[in-house]
Design a protein around this motif. Sequence first.
Motif, PDB file in Angstrom:
ATOM      1  N   ILE A  23       0.805  -1.222   0.000  1.00 12.01           N
ATOM      2  CA  ILE A  23       0.000   0.000   0.000  1.00 12.01           C
ATOM      3  C   ILE A  23       0.837   1.271   0.000  1.00 12.01           C
ATOM      4  O   ILE A  23       0.401   2.322  -0.478  1.00 12.01           O
ATOM      5  CB  ILE A  23      -0.979  -0.020   1.204  1.00 12.01           C
ATOM      6  N   GLY A  24       2.081   1.201   0.487  1.00 11.57           N
ATOM      7  CA  GLY A  24       2.929   2.389   0.577  1.00 11.57           C
ATOM      8  C   GLY A  24       3.264   3.030  -0.749  1.00 11.57           C
ATOM      9  O   GLY A  24       3.690   4.188  -0.793  1.00 11.57           O
ATOM     10  N   ILE A  25       3.059   2.314  -1.857  1.00 14.68           N
ATOM     11  CA  ILE A  25       3.374   2.910  -3.168  1.00 14.68           C
ATOM     12  C   ILE A  25       2.439   4.072  -3.509  1.00 14.68           C
ATOM     13  O   ILE A  25       2.715   4.836  -4.427  1.00 14.68           O
ATOM     14  CB  ILE A  25       3.336   1.866  -4.304  1.00 14.68           C
ATOM     15  N   ASN A  28       1.575  10.100  -1.689  1.00 15.95           N
ATOM     16  CA  ASN A  28       1.616  11.261  -2.608  1.00 15.95           C
ATOM     17  C   ASN A  28       0.869  11.018  -3.917  1.00 15.95           C
ATOM     18  O   ASN A  28       0.996  11.805  -4.858  1.00 15.95           O
ATOM     19  CB  ASN A  28       3.061  11.683  -2.916  1.00 15.95           C
ATOM     20  N   VAL A  29       0.080   9.935  -3.994  1.00 14.93           N
ATOM     21  CA  VAL A  29      -0.736   9.678  -5.178  1.00 14.93           C
ATOM     22  C   VAL A  29      -2.141  10.208  -4.933  1.00 14.93           C
ATOM     23  O   VAL A  29      -2.783   9.849  -3.941  1.00 14.93           O
ATOM     24  CB  VAL A  29      -0.789   8.172  -5.506  1.00 14.93           C
ATOM     25  N   LYS A  30      -2.599  11.057  -5.837  1.00 19.11           N
ATOM     26  CA  LYS A  30      -3.920  11.651  -5.682  1.00 19.11           C
ATOM     27  C   LYS A  30      -4.835  11.234  -6.833  1.00 19.11           C
ATOM     28  O   LYS A  30      -4.379  10.952  -7.934  1.00 19.11           O
ATOM     29  CB  LYS A  30      -3.815  13.170  -5.606  1.00 19.11           C
ATOM     30  N   TYR A  39      -2.416   5.237   1.740  1.00 17.55           N
ATOM     31  CA  TYR A  39      -1.046   4.767   1.529  1.00 17.55           C
ATOM     32  C   TYR A  39      -0.489   4.034   2.749  1.00 17.55           C
ATOM     33  O   TYR A  39       0.666   3.614   2.764  1.00 17.55           O
ATOM     34  CB  TYR A  39      -0.129   5.942   1.180  1.00 17.55           C
ATOM     35  N   ASP A  40      -1.299   3.903   3.786  1.00 16.84           N
ATOM     36  CA  ASP A  40      -0.923   3.100   4.942  1.00 16.84           C
ATOM     37  C   ASP A  40      -2.200   2.699   5.671  1.00 16.84           C
ATOM     38  O   ASP A  40      -3.315   3.052   5.246  1.00 16.84           O
ATOM     39  CB  ASP A  40       0.055   3.841   5.867  1.00 16.84           C
ATOM     40  N   SER A  41      -2.032   1.956   6.757  1.00 14.91           N
ATOM     41  CA  SER A  41      -3.193   1.448   7.482  1.00 14.91           C
ATOM     42  C   SER A  41      -4.081   2.580   8.005  1.00 14.91           C
ATOM     43  O   SER A  41      -5.304   2.548   7.858  1.00 14.91           O
ATOM     44  CB  SER A  41      -2.725   0.565   8.654  1.00 14.91           C
ATOM     45  N   ASP A  42      -3.473   3.597   8.600  1.00 16.01           N
ATOM     46  CA  ASP A  42      -4.253   4.699   9.181  1.00 16.01           C
ATOM     47  C   ASP A  42      -5.064   5.442   8.120  1.00 16.01           C
ATOM     48  O   ASP A  42      -6.251   5.735   8.322  1.00 16.01           O
ATOM     49  CB  ASP A  42      -3.334   5.683   9.898  1.00 16.01           C
ATOM     50  N   SER A  43      -4.435   5.763   6.997  1.00 14.30           N
ATOM     51  CA  SER A  43      -5.145   6.537   5.976  1.00 14.30           C
ATOM     52  C   SER A  43      -6.258   5.709   5.331  1.00 14.30           C
ATOM     53  O   SER A  43      -7.293   6.253   4.925  1.00 14.30           O
ATOM     54  CB  SER A  43      -4.171   7.049   4.908  1.00 14.30           C
ATOM     55  N   SER A  87     -11.777   2.120  -6.838  1.00 16.02           N
ATOM     56  CA  SER A  87     -12.260   2.445  -8.182  1.00 16.02           C
ATOM     57  C   SER A  87     -12.142   3.931  -8.493  1.00 16.02           C
ATOM     58  O   SER A  87     -12.473   4.363  -9.602  1.00 16.02           O
ATOM     59  CB  SER A  87     -13.726   2.010  -8.343  1.00 16.02           C
ATOM     60  N   LYS A  88     -11.668   4.701  -7.541  1.00 16.06           N
ATOM     61  CA  LYS A  88     -11.500   6.132  -7.777  1.00 16.06           C
ATOM     62  C   LYS A  88     -10.529   6.346  -8.945  1.00 16.06           C
ATOM     63  O   LYS A  88      -9.551   5.614  -9.071  1.00 16.06           O
ATOM     64  CB  LYS A  88     -10.974   6.825  -6.514  1.00 16.06           C
ATOM     65  N   PRO A  89     -10.788   7.320  -9.800  1.00 11.00           N
ATOM     66  CA  PRO A  89      -9.919   7.516 -10.973  1.00 11.00           C
ATOM     67  C   PRO A  89      -8.569   8.135 -10.598  1.00 11.00           C
ATOM     68  O   PRO A  89      -8.509   9.237 -10.064  1.00 11.00           O
ATOM     69  CB  PRO A  89     -10.735   8.466 -11.858  1.00 11.00           C
ATOM     70  N   PHE A  90      -7.495   7.404 -10.865  1.00 14.39           N
ATOM     71  CA  PHE A  90      -6.144   7.939 -10.693  1.00 14.39           C
ATOM     72  C   PHE A  90      -5.221   7.203 -11.645  1.00 14.39           C
ATOM     73  O   PHE A  90      -5.524   6.106 -12.111  1.00 14.39           O
ATOM     74  CB  PHE A  90      -5.663   7.827  -9.240  1.00 14.39           C
TER      75      PHE A  90
END
Length: 280
Positions: A23-25, A28-30, A39-43, A87-90
């Motif tokens: 998940i860490g990859i 900073n990806v929006k 990007y981690d467990s908390d987020s 499924s969010k577009p990124f």
Amino acid sequence: MKELIKNIKKEIKENKTVPYLGIGIFKNVKTKEGEQMPYDSDSLILMMNNGRAMSPRLMYEFSRAAMHLEQRRGYEYIQQLTNWIYSKPFEPTEIHKEIVNLNPKYIIDTNRDSKFQELLLDVEHILIVGKARILDNDYRYEIYKFDIQTKQYIKTDDEELKNAQKILFKPMGSTLPKPSFIISDADYVDWITEVMGGFAVPAFLKKYRKGKKYLFLGADFSKDTERMVANELTLDLDGGYYVKEPPLSKKEENFLKRHNLTHIPISLEEFNKYFIKTSL
């Protein structure tokens, strides 16, 4: 560092080292709407819970939080919620693109999005999707063959793996070809129990993975669940590389020592810059 990265890329290209993404990859990806991807467990917990923190017990790991939400609102709710998140577009990240460019035969992606699949639309490949809590059999995966003419996945069986040019393993599920995810404690307990019994990894991969090394990108082995999943997916490994900025927890240090992994002590963002810029 440059020589180390060059060697790793060479090993990936020669199918000696298997890329393993966590998940860490997504740091900073929006999304295209400007929303930060988990990007981690908390987020991930915060996105599952409308931006609100949960109790310390549930914030310990996202699978606990997902189990709590499932108990309150049902299994289908947490599956739909996970599909909504991923499924969010990124856009696929640069590391996704660079790994595809290296053309490895085998990729393990423990994330639940479809970015690798989007980059493989013109490439014949076999997709293995992890499953949990299946009632009609013990196996905890489904296998699909991608038809580049129709751009569709066709359900198939283990025999297709023998002649596969490329295999993408999504052990925790994917949004495609149909949304299905391992996300809650109950999912993980079922999957890990079956993988330990030999029912969550196809027989072909059990042979193919012997003697392979792994490049762990975005994985967090301070988390119990991530260590257990990685341990079962990479049995018979011959070492590898763990990219993470220090300090490491005691659990991480023990895991690296037990599996003969080389610690690359830089941030994933810094590693990615080296990885993308370094040519073979």
